[in-house]
Design an enzyme around this catalytic site. Structure first.
Site, mmCIF file in Angstrom:
data_model
loop_
_atom_site.group_PDB
_atom_site.id
_atom_site.type_symbol
_atom_site.label_atom_id
_atom_site.label_comp_id
_atom_site.label_asym_id
_atom_site.label_seq_id
_atom_site.Cartn_x
_atom_site.Cartn_y
_atom_site.Cartn_z
ATOM 1 N N ALA A 61 39.026 -17.806 -6.560
ATOM 2 C CA ALA A 61 39.481 -19.196 -6.543
ATOM 3 C C ALA A 61 38.466 -20.109 -7.211
ATOM 4 C CB ALA A 61 39.717 -19.645 -5.107
ATOM 5 N N GLY A 106 40.527 -14.092 -4.750
ATOM 6 C CA GLY A 106 41.907 -14.234 -5.170
ATOM 7 C C GLY A 106 42.286 -13.279 -6.282
ATOM 8 N N GLU A 109 43.118 -10.139 -4.558
ATOM 9 C CA GLU A 109 44.382 -10.340 -3.853
ATOM 10 C C GLU A 109 45.568 -10.315 -4.821
ATOM 11 O OE1 GLU A 109 43.456 -13.119 -0.055
ATOM 12 O OE2 GLU A 109 42.687 -13.869 -1.959
ATOM 13 N N GLU A 129 35.011 -13.657 0.451
ATOM 14 C CA GLU A 129 35.213 -14.954 1.115
ATOM 15 C C GLU A 129 34.304 -15.152 2.317
ATOM 16 O OE1 GLU A 129 39.105 -13.962 -0.976
ATOM 17 O OE2 GLU A 129 37.600 -12.882 0.190
#
Length: 255
Positions: A61, A106, A109, A129
């Site tokens: 992110a 991300g 993911e 994270e």
């Protein structure tokens, strides 16, 4: 645009294009959802490659963008974040992630939303994270655990460590490791092969596996049975069986 969709010979390539690291800011997330929905709708897209380019898949992110968001802002945004990735996971066609360089946070993911993952031999994957005082928020705690099992997923999520391609292969996080220069080529070849296959049967297979994993075995078998019987109403089934009887296996030409 930070994400583009290019289509050739039945293969749609969803290309992340936000140099230098393909950070997944809000605009990129929203664009990703739009293109996933477009790939779902388009009949000329029969299989999908997700690619970040030769150097990096996606490094996560946009931290600077997230840093200024408070709890109220993230309550509003977090659903849209998950919806963007879920749109990719729900493309009812074969999807392969072509992973070069970093696939972190991300980015990891996003790769988890594909049906298979082909990684470069220099790739690094992880869910870092926790190092920011957070947890994965775009499906990582759910899709990673379903893919590699809860204990391996917890190790990666609790520590935030990055794993190299060879360990990712051992963990089951990726399905194939190839030289970096061949990642997109091999991912495209996988997608192209399936793009020539029976579209409805492939859709049925994907939904049966994905939906079945979310329920009990009896319900999963019902899903499979309904799809199996339904395919007997398709032209592809007629083509496949006729070709098998007349020419032998593996020679059917599906429209």
């Amino acid at each position: 645009m930070t994400v583009n969709l290019e289509v050739a010979d039945g293969v749609g390539t969803i290309r992340l294009d936000r140099p230098p690291m393909n950070a997944l800011d809000i605009a990129t997330q929203d664009r990703l959802r739009e293109l996933a929905e477009e790939a779902t709708r388009r009949d000329d897209v029969r299989a999908v490659v997700i690619w970040g380019g030769e150097k990096v898949f996606a490094a996560g992110a946009d931290i600077k963008e997230m840093q200024v968001m408070d709890h109220a802002a993230m309550v509003v945004r977090s659903k849209a974040l998950q919806d963007s990735f879920t749109a990719v996971a729900r493309i009812p066609k074969p999807v392969v992630a072509a992973i070069t360089g970093y696939a972190l946070g991300g980015g990891c993911e996003l790769a988890l939303c594909a049906d298979i993952r082909i990684a470069a031999d220099n790739a690094k994957l992880g869910q870092p994270e926790i190092l920011l005082g957070l947890i994965p928020g775009a499906g990582g705690t759910q899709r990673l655990a379903r893919l590699v099992g809860p204990s391996k997923a917890k190790d990666l999520i609790f520590t935030g460590r990055q794993v190299k391609a060879d360990e990712a292969l051992t963990l089951g996080l990726v399905d194939r490791v190839v030289p970096a220069a061949e990642v997109y080529e091999q991912a495209y070849a996988w997608a192209a092969r399936l793009a020539a296959g029976p579209a409805l049967a492939l859709r049925a297979a994907k939904e049966s596996v994905d939906a079945g994993l979310e329920t009990d075995i009896d319900t999963g078998l019902t899903i499979e049975r309904n799809w199996f019987a339904g395919l007997f109403a398709t032209e592809d089934r007629e083509t496949g069986m006729r070709s098998f009887v007349e020419e032998g296996p593996g020679k059917a030409k599906f429209r």
